[in-house]
Design a protein around this motif. Structure first.
Motif, PDB file in Angstrom:
ATOM      1  N   ARG A 175       0.767  -1.296  -0.057  1.00 50.00           N
ATOM      2  CA  ARG A 175      -0.027   0.131   0.054  1.00 50.00           C
ATOM      3  C   ARG A 175       0.861   1.351  -0.161  1.00 50.00           C
ATOM      4  O   ARG A 175       0.500   2.239  -0.717  1.00 50.00           O
ATOM      5  CB  ARG A 175      -0.990  -0.028   1.158  1.00 50.00           C
ATOM      6  CG  ARG A 175      -1.804   1.223   1.211  1.00 50.00           C
ATOM      7  CD  ARG A 175      -2.307   1.288   2.734  1.00 50.00           C
ATOM      8  NE  ARG A 175      -1.211   1.799   3.601  1.00 50.00           N
ATOM      9  CZ  ARG A 175      -1.300   1.850   4.947  1.00 50.00           C
ATOM     10  NH1 ARG A 175      -2.378   1.718   5.430  1.00 50.00           N
ATOM     11  NH2 ARG A 175      -0.308   2.323   5.641  1.00 50.00           N
ATOM     12  N   ASN A 176       1.895   1.392   0.811  1.00 51.10           N
ATOM     13  CA  ASN A 176       2.768   2.248   1.040  1.00 51.10           C
ATOM     14  C   ASN A 176       3.563   2.676  -0.592  1.00 51.10           C
ATOM     15  O   ASN A 176       3.491   3.790  -0.854  1.00 51.10           O
ATOM     16  CB  ASN A 176       3.811   2.437   1.954  1.00 51.10           C
ATOM     17  CG  ASN A 176       3.073   2.040   3.382  1.00 51.10           C
ATOM     18  OD1 ASN A 176       1.756   2.709   3.617  1.00 51.10           O
ATOM     19  ND2 ASN A 176       3.917   1.714   4.481  1.00 51.10           N
ATOM     20  N   ALA A 177       4.153   1.696  -1.096  1.00 52.35           N
ATOM     21  CA  ALA A 177       4.639   1.713  -2.454  1.00 52.35           C
ATOM     22  C   ALA A 177       3.666   2.287  -3.375  1.00 52.35           C
ATOM     23  O   ALA A 177       4.163   3.003  -4.208  1.00 52.35           O
ATOM     24  CB  ALA A 177       5.225   0.531  -2.608  1.00 52.35           C
ATOM     25  N   MET A 178       2.406   1.524  -3.504  1.00 56.03           N
ATOM     26  CA  MET A 178       1.432   2.072  -4.419  1.00 56.03           C
ATOM     27  C   MET A 178       0.837   3.655  -4.156  1.00 56.03           C
ATOM     28  O   MET A 178      -0.211   3.580  -4.563  1.00 56.03           O
ATOM     29  CB  MET A 178       0.716   0.967  -4.568  1.00 56.03           C
ATOM     30  CG  MET A 178       1.241  -0.324  -5.118  1.00 56.03           C
ATOM     31  SD  MET A 178       0.153  -1.606  -5.372  1.00 56.03           S
ATOM     32  CE  MET A 178       1.454  -2.896  -6.046  1.00 56.03           C
ATOM     33  N   LYS A 179       1.057   3.982  -2.969  1.00 57.54           N
ATOM     34  CA  LYS A 179       0.537   5.075  -2.397  1.00 57.54           C
ATOM     35  C   LYS A 179      -1.389   4.914  -2.364  1.00 57.54           C
ATOM     36  O   LYS A 179      -1.739   5.784  -2.909  1.00 57.54           O
ATOM     37  CB  LYS A 179       0.483   6.410  -3.344  1.00 57.54           C
ATOM     38  CG  LYS A 179       2.146   6.640  -3.272  1.00 57.54           C
ATOM     39  CD  LYS A 179       2.481   7.886  -4.229  1.00 57.54           C
ATOM     40  CE  LYS A 179       3.897   8.332  -4.224  1.00 57.54           C
ATOM     41  NZ  LYS A 179       5.096   7.287  -4.513  1.00 57.54           N
ATOM     42  N   GLY A 180      -1.483   3.977  -1.888  1.00 55.43           N
ATOM     43  CA  GLY A 180      -2.776   3.611  -1.486  1.00 55.43           C
ATOM     44  C   GLY A 180      -3.399   4.137  -0.292  1.00 55.43           C
ATOM     45  O   GLY A 180      -2.528   4.463   0.562  1.00 55.43           O
ATOM     46  N   SER A 181      -4.745   4.291  -0.203  1.00 56.62           N
ATOM     47  CA  SER A 181      -5.278   4.963   1.041  1.00 56.62           C
ATOM     48  C   SER A 181      -5.518   3.984   2.040  1.00 56.62           C
ATOM     49  O   SER A 181      -5.772   4.044   3.170  1.00 56.62           O
ATOM     50  CB  SER A 181      -6.572   5.943   0.791  1.00 56.62           C
ATOM     51  OG  SER A 181      -7.447   5.228   0.160  1.00 56.62           O
TER      52      SER A 181
END
Length: 236
Positions: A71-77
């Motif tokens: 999630r952090n790598a893909m900038k997810g919420s």
């Protein structure tokens, strides 16, 4: 006689939970993908739905941490189940069978595919041998990661949203760890075959994956899987 190596065309990571009533169709899809010899299909059971009334018997905080790193790598919420990550690059809803299969097909023949040869074999009863081929020198740290998994587990669920169901789970990851670093040169690593028993696993898979300094997970460059039915390779 040596068996011819099988080329891995894609990696499917399913983040799932026994306590999530949206997950059984995705679990069934992963079971189908696990039958393919050209796909590394792994299930990472997460623990954040345990509060709903059933504690996932295959979950671990480390699996949840891996999903969070994506999630952090893909900038997810947010993180959710069921979620699938393909080749460490893109996320797809775990119940989107058509999208997952299309993504695998697209990546296997074009951008986002696995470009570095990786193999894992058990040449005898004592050793597991992992070999990585040569490739362009990476600009980001690339880890050689091993995931130990249960080939199949039947779990009767007695609480939560799936109460009363017995579900077959395939390739549920029990432990995952980095066993080396790759710098573009050929790499060979041997581990004791006894590690399978120590991890209470029936098989293992290796992933060659970018990992940034802040533990964000990046693309997977190569992968291979050692399944329980893979017998020792013996020269005659």
């Amino acid at each position: 006689m040596k068996r011819a190596p099988i080329t891995t065309r894609g990696v499917v990571e399913l983040f799932t939970s026994q306590g999530c009533n949206s997950c059984p169709p995705a679990d069934a899809l992963l079971s189908d993908l696990a039958k393919r010899n050209d796909v590394v299909a792994l299930a990472f059971h997460v623990d954040y739905w345990d509060y709903l009334g059933w504690r996932d018997t295959l979950a671990s905080p480390e699996n949840t941490g891996r999903q969070t790193a994506y999630r952090n790598a893909m900038k997810g919420s947010m993180i959710y189940t069921p979620q699938v990550i393909l080749n460490g690059r893109v996320q797809v809803n775990g119940n989107d069978a058509a999208g997952i299969r299309a993504g695998l097909a697209r990546m296997s023949d074009g951008p986002g595919g696995l470009t570095v040869p990786v193999s894992i074999t058990r040449p005898d009863d004592k050793r597991i041998v992992i070999e990585v081929g040569a490739g362009p020198k990476p600009g980001t740290p690339v880890h050689l990661i091993i995931a130990y998994f249960d080939d199949a587990a039947i779990v009767p669920i007695r609480g939560g949203e799936n109460n009363g169901r017995s579900i077959v789970y395939r390739n549920a990851v029990r432990d995952i760890e980095t066993i080396g670093m790759w710098d573009g040169k050929p790499l060979r690593v041997e581990i004791p075959a006894s590690e399978l028993a120590k991890k209470k696993a029936s098989g293992c898979a290796v992933l060659l994956q970018e990992v940034s300094g802040d533990d964000r997970l990046g693309p997977i460059w190569g992968a291979s899987m050692l399944k329980p039915h893979d017998l020792p390779v013996i020269d005659r």
